[in-house]
Design a protein around this motif. Structure first.
Motif, short mmCIF file in Angstrom:
data_model
loop_
_atom_site.label_atom_id
_atom_site.label_comp_id
_atom_site.label_asym_id
_atom_site.label_seq_id
_atom_site.Cartn_x
_atom_site.Cartn_y
_atom_site.Cartn_z
N THR A 45 32.69 41.29 44.46
CA THR A 45 31.80 42.51 43.49
C THR A 45 31.80 43.76 44.12
O THR A 45 33.02 44.52 43.83
CB THR A 45 30.44 41.68 43.25
N GLU A 46 30.63 44.07 44.78
CA GLU A 46 30.44 45.66 45.25
C GLU A 46 31.36 45.55 46.56
O GLU A 46 31.25 44.96 47.26
CB GLU A 46 28.93 45.76 45.47
N VAL A 47 31.88 46.85 46.35
CA VAL A 47 32.70 47.47 47.67
C VAL A 47 31.92 48.80 48.11
O VAL A 47 31.77 49.67 47.48
CB VAL A 47 34.04 47.64 47.46
N GLU A 48 31.19 48.68 49.09
CA GLU A 48 30.48 49.72 49.35
C GLU A 48 31.21 50.64 50.58
O GLU A 48 30.42 51.58 51.04
CB GLU A 48 28.84 49.55 49.92
N ASN A 49 32.16 50.06 51.34
CA ASN A 49 32.68 50.67 52.42
C ASN A 49 33.97 51.47 52.37
O ASN A 49 34.68 51.63 53.19
CB ASN A 49 32.44 49.95 53.69
N PHE A 50 34.60 51.43 51.06
CA PHE A 50 35.64 52.35 50.80
C PHE A 50 35.26 53.80 50.36
O PHE A 50 34.63 54.09 49.42
CB PHE A 50 36.58 51.73 49.68
N PRO A 51 35.95 54.65 51.47
CA PRO A 51 35.68 55.99 51.26
C PRO A 51 35.81 56.78 50.07
O PRO A 51 36.87 56.15 49.25
CB PRO A 51 36.30 56.78 52.24
N GLY A 52 34.86 57.52 49.59
CA GLY A 52 35.25 58.07 48.10
C GLY A 52 34.50 57.68 47.16
O GLY A 52 34.39 58.36 46.03
N ARG A 54 30.60 57.12 46.49
CA ARG A 54 29.28 57.35 47.13
C ARG A 54 28.35 56.21 46.63
O ARG A 54 27.32 55.82 47.17
CB ARG A 54 28.80 58.79 46.98
N SER A 55 28.48 55.49 45.28
CA SER A 55 27.58 54.66 44.99
C SER A 55 28.36 53.17 45.10
O SER A 55 27.87 52.35 44.50
CB SER A 55 27.20 54.87 43.31
N GLY A 56 29.28 53.25 45.71
CA GLY A 56 30.21 51.67 45.72
C GLY A 56 31.00 51.77 44.51
O GLY A 56 30.86 52.50 43.65
N ILE A 57 31.87 50.64 44.58
CA ILE A 57 32.48 50.35 43.34
C ILE A 57 32.94 48.96 43.22
O ILE A 57 32.89 48.28 44.35
CB ILE A 57 34.07 51.44 43.47
N GLU A 58 33.03 48.45 42.06
CA GLU A 58 33.54 46.84 42.04
C GLU A 58 34.83 46.76 42.58
O GLU A 58 35.68 47.58 42.33
CB GLU A 58 33.19 46.48 40.56
N GLY A 59 35.12 45.68 43.30
CA GLY A 59 36.35 45.34 43.83
C GLY A 59 37.43 45.50 42.73
O GLY A 59 38.53 46.23 42.85
N PRO A 60 37.46 44.84 41.44
CA PRO A 60 38.36 44.73 40.68
C PRO A 60 38.84 46.44 39.97
O PRO A 60 39.77 46.79 39.74
CB PRO A 60 38.03 43.94 39.36
N GLY A 131 25.87 35.46 47.24
CA GLY A 131 25.21 35.29 48.61
C GLY A 131 26.11 34.49 49.52
O GLY A 131 25.38 34.05 50.56
N VAL A 132 27.41 34.29 49.34
CA VAL A 132 28.23 33.58 50.05
C VAL A 132 29.54 34.83 50.54
O VAL A 132 29.71 35.55 49.62
CB VAL A 132 28.97 32.46 49.65
N SER A 133 29.90 34.70 51.71
CA SER A 133 30.87 35.52 51.99
C SER A 133 31.64 35.18 53.21
O SER A 133 31.48 34.15 54.14
CB SER A 133 30.22 36.98 52.66
N ALA A 134 32.97 35.84 53.39
CA ALA A 134 33.81 35.41 54.41
C ALA A 134 33.87 36.73 55.25
O ALA A 134 35.01 36.84 56.20
CB ALA A 134 35.07 35.10 53.88
N CYS A 135 32.99 37.88 54.93
CA CYS A 135 33.21 39.01 56.09
C CYS A 135 32.11 39.62 56.10
O CYS A 135 31.52 40.40 55.30
CB CYS A 135 34.26 40.09 55.18
N ALA A 136 31.62 39.41 57.38
CA ALA A 136 30.33 40.35 57.73
C ALA A 136 30.35 41.53 57.80
O ALA A 136 29.27 42.25 57.47
CB ALA A 136 29.99 39.60 59.38
N THR A 137 31.35 42.28 58.22
CA THR A 137 31.49 43.84 58.29
C THR A 137 31.46 44.39 56.71
O THR A 137 30.47 45.24 56.57
CB THR A 137 32.84 43.98 58.57
N CYS A 138 32.16 43.33 55.84
CA CYS A 138 32.14 43.87 54.62
C CYS A 138 30.60 43.63 53.78
O CYS A 138 30.08 44.42 53.07
CB CYS A 138 32.98 43.24 53.53
N ASP A 139 29.70 42.40 54.08
CA ASP A 139 28.62 42.26 53.44
C ASP A 139 27.32 41.94 54.00
O ASP A 139 26.31 41.78 53.40
CB ASP A 139 28.93 40.78 52.66
#
Ligand code: FAD
Length: 319
Positions: A45-52, A54-60, A131-139
Protein backbone atom coordinates in the motif's frame (compact mmCIF):
# COMPACT_ATOMS: atom_id res chain seq x y z
CA UNK A 1 12.50 -13.54 -34.41
CA UNK A 2 12.97 -9.84 -33.61
CA UNK A 3 16.34 -8.39 -32.68
CA UNK A 4 16.95 -5.61 -30.10
CA UNK A 5 20.02 -3.78 -28.92
CA UNK A 6 18.91 -4.02 -25.30
CA UNK A 7 16.43 -6.36 -23.67
CA UNK A 8 15.46 -5.77 -20.04
CA UNK A 9 13.87 -8.56 -18.02
CA UNK A 10 11.59 -7.21 -15.30
CA UNK A 11 9.46 -4.15 -14.58
CA UNK A 12 10.23 -3.39 -10.95
CA UNK A 13 12.05 -0.14 -10.03
CA UNK A 14 15.33 -1.62 -11.37
CA UNK A 15 13.93 -2.65 -14.76
CA UNK A 16 12.00 0.59 -15.27
CA UNK A 17 15.00 2.73 -14.34
CA UNK A 18 17.22 0.74 -16.72
CA UNK A 19 14.52 1.30 -19.38
CA UNK A 20 14.38 5.02 -18.64
CA UNK A 21 18.12 5.50 -19.11
CA UNK A 22 18.51 3.20 -22.13
CA UNK A 23 15.49 4.69 -23.91
CA UNK A 24 16.79 8.22 -23.31
CA UNK A 25 20.12 7.01 -24.76
CA UNK A 26 18.24 6.08 -27.97
CA UNK A 27 18.67 2.35 -27.48
CA UNK A 28 14.91 1.61 -27.85
CA UNK A 29 14.87 -1.09 -25.15
CA UNK A 30 12.45 -3.99 -25.14
CA UNK A 31 11.20 -4.85 -21.65
CA UNK A 32 9.52 -8.07 -20.56
CA UNK A 33 7.29 -7.58 -17.55
CA UNK A 34 6.78 -11.18 -16.43
CA UNK A 35 4.18 -12.46 -14.01
CA UNK A 36 4.29 -9.41 -11.74
CA UNK A 37 4.01 -6.25 -13.85
CA UNK A 38 5.44 -3.39 -11.76
CA UNK A 39 7.23 -5.79 -9.42
CA UNK A 40 7.02 -6.15 -5.65
CA UNK A 41 5.77 -2.64 -4.92
CA UNK A 42 2.48 -3.47 -6.62
CA UNK A 43 1.64 -5.69 -3.65
CA UNK A 44 2.01 -3.03 -1.02
CA UNK A 45 0.00 0.00 0.00
CA UNK A 46 1.78 3.10 1.26
CA UNK A 47 5.41 3.77 0.19
CA UNK A 48 6.79 6.58 2.34
CA UNK A 49 10.51 6.30 1.60
CA UNK A 50 10.76 6.83 -2.16
CA UNK A 51 12.15 10.36 -2.62
CA UNK A 52 9.99 12.93 -4.33
CA UNK A 53 6.64 12.09 -2.76
CA UNK A 54 6.31 14.17 0.38
CA UNK A 55 2.98 12.61 1.39
CA UNK A 56 3.98 9.09 0.33
CA UNK A 57 2.49 7.22 -2.61
CA UNK A 58 0.68 3.91 -3.04
CA UNK A 59 3.01 1.22 -4.44
CA UNK A 60 0.91 0.49 -7.57
CA UNK A 61 0.59 4.23 -8.34
CA UNK A 62 4.36 4.70 -8.09
CA UNK A 63 4.94 1.84 -10.54
CA UNK A 64 2.30 3.22 -12.91
CA UNK A 65 4.20 6.54 -12.94
CA UNK A 66 7.45 4.73 -13.75
CA UNK A 67 5.74 2.81 -16.55
CA UNK A 68 4.29 5.94 -18.14
CA UNK A 69 7.66 7.71 -17.83
CA UNK A 70 9.58 5.01 -19.73
CA UNK A 71 6.90 4.75 -22.41
CA UNK A 72 7.26 8.47 -23.01
CA UNK A 73 10.81 7.86 -24.26
CA UNK A 74 9.99 4.95 -26.56
CA UNK A 75 10.41 1.86 -24.40
CA UNK A 76 8.46 -1.16 -25.64
CA UNK A 77 6.92 -3.19 -22.81
CA UNK A 78 5.68 -6.71 -23.53
CA UNK A 79 3.44 -8.68 -21.18
CA UNK A 80 5.60 -11.76 -21.58
CA UNK A 81 7.63 -13.98 -19.28
CA UNK A 82 11.10 -15.12 -20.26
CA UNK A 83 11.17 -18.92 -20.09
CA UNK A 84 14.66 -19.51 -21.46
CA UNK A 85 17.76 -17.36 -21.79
CA UNK A 86 20.69 -18.57 -23.88
CA UNK A 87 23.54 -16.34 -22.77
CA UNK A 88 26.24 -18.43 -24.45
CA UNK A 89 25.19 -17.50 -28.00
CA UNK A 90 25.83 -14.11 -29.71
CA UNK A 91 23.49 -12.33 -30.02
CA UNK A 92 21.84 -13.57 -26.83
CA UNK A 93 18.66 -15.62 -27.38
CA UNK A 94 15.57 -15.24 -25.24
CA UNK A 95 12.43 -17.35 -25.42
CA UNK A 96 9.25 -16.06 -23.80
CA UNK A 97 5.79 -17.59 -23.46
CA UNK A 98 4.89 -15.80 -26.72
CA UNK A 99 7.99 -15.79 -28.93
CA UNK A 100 11.72 -15.74 -29.58
CA UNK A 101 13.98 -12.69 -29.44
CA UNK A 102 17.65 -11.85 -29.80
CA UNK A 103 19.58 -9.08 -28.05
CA UNK A 104 23.06 -7.57 -28.10
CA UNK A 105 22.84 -6.72 -24.39
CA UNK A 106 20.62 -8.11 -21.66
CA UNK A 107 19.77 -6.39 -18.38
CA UNK A 108 18.47 -8.76 -15.73
CA UNK A 109 16.08 -7.10 -13.27
CA UNK A 110 14.00 -10.10 -12.22
CA UNK A 111 13.91 -9.19 -8.52
CA UNK A 112 13.35 -11.43 -5.56
CA UNK A 113 10.33 -12.65 -3.66
CA UNK A 114 9.88 -12.61 0.11
CA UNK A 115 9.19 -16.03 1.56
CA UNK A 116 5.97 -16.23 3.55
CA UNK A 117 4.87 -18.67 6.25
CA UNK A 118 2.66 -20.80 4.04
CA UNK A 119 -0.52 -19.91 5.96
CA UNK A 120 -3.37 -18.13 4.19
CA UNK A 121 -3.36 -14.81 5.95
CA UNK A 122 0.22 -13.51 6.15
CA UNK A 123 0.83 -12.69 2.49
CA UNK A 124 -2.75 -11.48 2.02
CA UNK A 125 -2.53 -9.04 4.97
CA UNK A 126 0.82 -7.74 3.72
CA UNK A 127 -0.92 -6.63 0.53
CA UNK A 128 -3.75 -4.80 2.26
CA UNK A 129 -1.95 -2.91 5.03
CA UNK A 130 -3.29 -5.39 7.59
CA UNK A 131 -0.18 -5.25 9.79
CA UNK A 132 1.99 -7.95 8.19
CA UNK A 133 5.26 -7.14 6.45
CA UNK A 134 8.46 -8.70 5.17
CA UNK A 135 10.48 -5.47 5.39
CA UNK A 136 11.25 -3.67 8.66
CA UNK A 137 13.05 -0.80 6.90
CA UNK A 138 9.95 -0.20 4.77
CA UNK A 139 7.23 -0.58 7.37
CA UNK A 140 8.74 -0.29 10.87
CA UNK A 141 7.62 3.32 11.12
CA UNK A 142 3.95 2.26 10.99
CA UNK A 143 4.33 0.32 14.26
CA UNK A 144 5.27 3.11 16.67
CA UNK A 145 4.09 2.31 20.21
CA UNK A 146 2.83 -1.16 19.23
CA UNK A 147 3.64 -4.68 20.38
CA UNK A 148 4.75 -6.80 17.47
CA UNK A 149 6.37 -10.13 16.50
CA UNK A 150 9.18 -11.15 14.17
CA UNK A 151 9.38 -14.70 12.82
CA UNK A 152 12.74 -16.15 11.84
CA UNK A 153 16.06 -17.31 13.21
CA UNK A 154 18.78 -15.96 10.91
CA UNK A 155 20.80 -12.75 10.83
CA UNK A 156 18.01 -10.92 8.99
CA UNK A 157 15.43 -11.77 11.66
CA UNK A 158 17.73 -10.48 14.39
CA UNK A 159 18.55 -7.34 12.42
CA UNK A 160 14.87 -6.67 11.76
CA UNK A 161 13.93 -7.30 15.41
CA UNK A 162 16.66 -4.96 16.62
CA UNK A 163 15.69 -2.24 14.14
CA UNK A 164 12.02 -2.57 15.11
CA UNK A 165 12.76 -1.84 18.78
CA UNK A 166 13.16 1.80 17.70
CA UNK A 167 9.40 1.90 17.15
CA UNK A 168 7.68 -0.99 18.93
CA UNK A 169 7.11 -1.29 22.68
CA UNK A 170 7.97 -4.99 22.56
CA UNK A 171 9.26 -7.33 19.83
CA UNK A 172 8.56 -11.05 20.26
CA UNK A 173 11.10 -13.06 18.29
CA UNK A 174 9.43 -16.31 17.31
CA UNK A 175 11.61 -19.24 16.29
CA UNK A 176 10.75 -22.86 15.61
CA UNK A 177 13.80 -24.21 17.45
CA UNK A 178 15.49 -23.48 20.79
CA UNK A 179 18.45 -21.70 19.25
CA UNK A 180 18.99 -19.25 16.39
CA UNK A 181 21.11 -19.56 13.26
CA UNK A 182 22.18 -15.92 13.56
CA UNK A 183 25.78 -15.12 14.54
CA UNK A 184 26.61 -15.26 18.26
CA UNK A 185 27.69 -11.60 18.38
CA UNK A 186 24.43 -10.46 16.82
CA UNK A 187 22.37 -12.60 19.20
CA UNK A 188 24.21 -11.27 22.25
CA UNK A 189 23.59 -7.70 21.18
CA UNK A 190 19.93 -8.38 20.45
CA UNK A 191 19.22 -10.18 23.70
CA UNK A 192 20.74 -7.34 25.71
CA UNK A 193 17.89 -5.25 24.34
CA UNK A 194 15.07 -5.49 26.85
CA UNK A 195 12.42 -4.93 24.20
CA UNK A 196 13.28 -8.20 22.43
CA UNK A 197 11.60 -11.27 23.90
CA UNK A 198 12.54 -14.61 22.35
CA UNK A 199 9.78 -17.19 22.02
CA UNK A 200 11.49 -20.55 21.45
CA UNK A 201 10.04 -23.68 19.86
CA UNK A 202 7.00 -21.96 18.39
CA UNK A 203 5.46 -21.86 14.93
CA UNK A 204 2.71 -19.54 13.71
CA UNK A 205 -0.44 -21.51 12.88
CA UNK A 206 -2.65 -18.54 12.02
CA UNK A 207 -2.92 -14.76 12.01
CA UNK A 208 -6.05 -13.64 13.89
CA UNK A 209 -7.69 -10.38 12.82
CA UNK A 210 -10.29 -7.76 13.67
CA UNK A 211 -12.33 -5.98 11.03
CA UNK A 212 -11.95 -2.22 11.41
CA UNK A 213 -13.84 0.57 9.67
CA UNK A 214 -11.59 3.36 8.37
CA UNK A 215 -12.64 7.07 8.51
CA UNK A 216 -13.50 6.65 4.78
CA UNK A 217 -16.01 3.90 5.67
CA UNK A 218 -13.82 1.17 4.23
CA UNK A 219 -13.66 -2.16 6.09
CA UNK A 220 -10.13 -3.51 6.59
CA UNK A 221 -8.79 -6.54 8.40
CA UNK A 222 -6.08 -5.80 10.96
CA UNK A 223 -3.97 -8.31 12.86
CA UNK A 224 -4.87 -8.67 16.55
CA UNK A 225 -3.01 -11.84 17.58
CA UNK A 226 -1.04 -14.85 16.42
CA UNK A 227 -2.08 -18.43 17.02
CA UNK A 228 1.08 -20.32 17.97
CA UNK A 229 1.93 -23.99 18.34
CA UNK A 230 4.70 -25.31 20.56
CA UNK A 231 6.98 -27.57 18.46
CA UNK A 232 7.96 -29.65 21.52
CA UNK A 233 4.69 -30.40 23.36
CA UNK A 234 2.19 -29.45 20.62
CA UNK A 235 0.28 -27.01 22.87
CA UNK A 236 -1.43 -24.02 21.24
CA UNK A 237 -1.51 -20.42 22.49
CA UNK A 238 -2.45 -16.90 21.41
CA UNK A 239 0.00 -14.01 21.32
CA UNK A 240 -1.70 -10.59 21.12
CA UNK A 241 0.26 -8.37 18.69
CA UNK A 242 -0.52 -5.52 16.31
CA UNK A 243 2.16 -6.37 13.78
CA UNK A 244 3.97 -9.34 12.29
CA UNK A 245 7.27 -9.24 10.40
CA UNK A 246 8.13 -12.37 8.47
CA UNK A 247 11.91 -12.62 8.20
CA UNK A 248 12.49 -16.14 6.91
CA UNK A 249 14.33 -15.12 3.76
CA UNK A 250 13.94 -14.02 0.16
CA UNK A 251 14.18 -16.06 -3.01
CA UNK A 252 15.92 -14.31 -5.94
CA UNK A 253 14.32 -15.01 -9.31
CA UNK A 254 17.40 -16.52 -10.93
CA UNK A 255 16.43 -20.05 -11.96
CA UNK A 256 16.61 -18.98 -15.65
CA UNK A 257 20.34 -18.39 -15.28
CA UNK A 258 21.38 -21.51 -13.36
CA UNK A 259 24.57 -22.93 -14.83
CA UNK A 260 25.15 -19.80 -16.92
CA UNK A 261 25.88 -17.04 -14.42
CA UNK A 262 27.72 -17.22 -11.08
CA UNK A 263 25.46 -16.93 -8.04
CA UNK A 264 26.09 -16.87 -4.31
CA UNK A 265 25.00 -19.76 -2.08
CA UNK A 266 21.46 -18.36 -1.80
CA UNK A 267 20.99 -17.88 -5.55
CA UNK A 268 21.64 -14.12 -5.87
CA UNK A 269 23.49 -13.14 -9.06
CA UNK A 270 27.07 -12.03 -8.58
CA UNK A 271 28.13 -8.76 -10.18
CA UNK A 272 31.54 -7.14 -10.37
CA UNK A 273 32.03 -4.87 -7.35
CA UNK A 274 30.87 -1.30 -8.00
CA UNK A 275 29.20 -2.15 -11.32
CA UNK A 276 26.32 -4.17 -12.76
CA UNK A 277 28.55 -6.40 -14.92
CA UNK A 278 28.02 -10.14 -14.61
CA UNK A 279 30.59 -12.77 -15.61
CA UNK A 280 29.24 -12.70 -19.19
CA UNK A 281 30.14 -9.62 -21.21
CA UNK A 282 27.00 -7.81 -22.32
CA UNK A 283 24.86 -9.23 -19.50
CA UNK A 284 24.12 -6.85 -16.64
CA UNK A 285 22.15 -7.35 -13.42
CA UNK A 286 20.42 -4.82 -11.20
CA UNK A 287 17.97 -4.58 -8.32
CA UNK A 288 17.05 -7.20 -5.75
CA UNK A 289 18.18 -10.08 -7.98
CA UNK A 290 21.79 -9.16 -7.14
CA UNK A 291 21.28 -7.48 -3.74
CA UNK A 292 20.44 -9.31 -0.55
CA UNK A 293 21.62 -6.46 1.63
CA UNK A 294 19.55 -3.34 0.92
CA UNK A 295 16.44 -4.59 -0.96
CA UNK A 296 14.83 -1.17 -1.34
CA UNK A 297 13.04 0.44 -4.27
CA UNK A 298 15.50 3.31 -4.36
CA UNK A 299 18.58 1.06 -4.35
CA UNK A 300 16.97 -1.11 -7.04
CA UNK A 301 16.32 2.03 -9.12
CA UNK A 302 19.90 3.25 -8.53
CA UNK A 303 21.38 -0.03 -9.71
CA UNK A 304 19.00 0.00 -12.72
CA UNK A 305 20.60 3.30 -13.69
CA UNK A 306 24.06 1.74 -13.31
CA UNK A 307 23.09 -1.23 -15.51
CA UNK A 308 21.76 1.07 -18.23
CA UNK A 309 24.93 3.16 -18.27
CA UNK A 310 27.14 0.03 -18.18
CA UNK A 311 25.16 -1.48 -21.09
CA UNK A 312 25.25 1.71 -23.11
CA UNK A 313 29.03 2.08 -22.68
CA UNK A 314 29.63 -1.59 -23.46
CA UNK A 315 27.55 -1.34 -26.65
CA UNK A 316 29.38 1.84 -27.67
CA UNK A 317 32.81 0.20 -27.17
CA UNK A 318 31.68 -2.88 -29.12
CA UNK A 319 30.71 -0.57 -31.98
P1 FAD B 1 10.98 -6.46 -8.36
O1 FAD B 1 10.20 -5.31 -7.86
O2 FAD B 1 10.96 -7.73 -7.58
O3 FAD B 1 10.50 -6.75 -9.85
C1 FAD B 1 10.92 -7.90 -10.53
C2 FAD B 1 10.31 -7.89 -11.92
O4 FAD B 1 10.87 -8.96 -12.68
C3 FAD B 1 8.80 -8.09 -11.96
O5 FAD B 1 8.22 -7.22 -12.89
C4 FAD B 1 8.65 -9.54 -12.45
O6 FAD B 1 7.43 -9.79 -13.15
C5 FAD B 1 9.84 -9.62 -13.39
N1 FAD B 1 10.29 -10.97 -13.71
C6 FAD B 1 10.73 -11.93 -12.87
N2 FAD B 1 11.02 -13.06 -13.57
C7 FAD B 1 10.77 -12.78 -14.88
C8 FAD B 1 10.85 -13.52 -16.09
N3 FAD B 1 11.28 -14.78 -16.12
N4 FAD B 1 10.47 -12.91 -17.26
C9 FAD B 1 10.06 -11.62 -17.26
N5 FAD B 1 9.97 -10.87 -16.14
C10 FAD B 1 10.30 -11.44 -14.97
N6 FAD B 1 10.94 -0.94 -0.78
C11 FAD B 1 10.98 0.36 -0.46
O7 FAD B 1 11.94 1.06 -0.81
N7 FAD B 1 9.96 0.96 0.24
C12 FAD B 1 8.86 0.26 0.65
O8 FAD B 1 7.97 0.82 1.30
C13 FAD B 1 8.78 -1.12 0.31
N8 FAD B 1 7.71 -1.86 0.67
C14 FAD B 1 7.65 -3.15 0.29
C15 FAD B 1 6.50 -3.89 0.62
C16 FAD B 1 6.40 -5.21 0.22
C17 FAD B 1 5.15 -5.99 0.58
C18 FAD B 1 7.47 -5.81 -0.50
C19 FAD B 1 7.35 -7.27 -0.94
C20 FAD B 1 8.61 -5.11 -0.82
C21 FAD B 1 8.72 -3.77 -0.42
N9 FAD B 1 9.83 -3.01 -0.73
C22 FAD B 1 9.88 -1.68 -0.41
C23 FAD B 1 10.99 -3.60 -1.43
C24 FAD B 1 10.93 -3.23 -2.93
O9 FAD B 1 9.65 -3.57 -3.41
C25 FAD B 1 11.99 -3.99 -3.69
O10 FAD B 1 13.27 -3.71 -3.14
C26 FAD B 1 11.99 -3.57 -5.16
O11 FAD B 1 10.72 -3.77 -5.73
C27 FAD B 1 13.02 -4.38 -5.96
O12 FAD B 1 12.93 -3.97 -7.28
P2 FAD B 1 13.43 -4.86 -8.49
O13 FAD B 1 13.20 -4.03 -9.69
O14 FAD B 1 14.79 -5.37 -8.24
O15 FAD B 1 12.52 -6.16 -8.53
Amino acid sequence: MSHHKVVIIGTGPAGYTAALYTSRANLAPLVFEGAQPGGQLTITTEVENFPGFRSGIEGPALMEEMRAQVQRFGTTIKPETVLKADLQSRPFKLTTDKGDYTADAVIIATGASAMWLGIDKDEQLSRTGGGVSACATCDGFFFRGKEIAVVGGGDTAIEEATFLTKFATKVHLIHRRDKLRASKAMQERAFKNEKIQPLWNKVVLDVLTNTIETPMGEKVEKIRALKLKDTVDGSESELPVEGLFVAIGHRPNTSLFTGQLPMDETGYLKVEKGSSRTAIEGVFACGDVQDHTYRQAITAAGSGCMAAIDAERWLAEKG
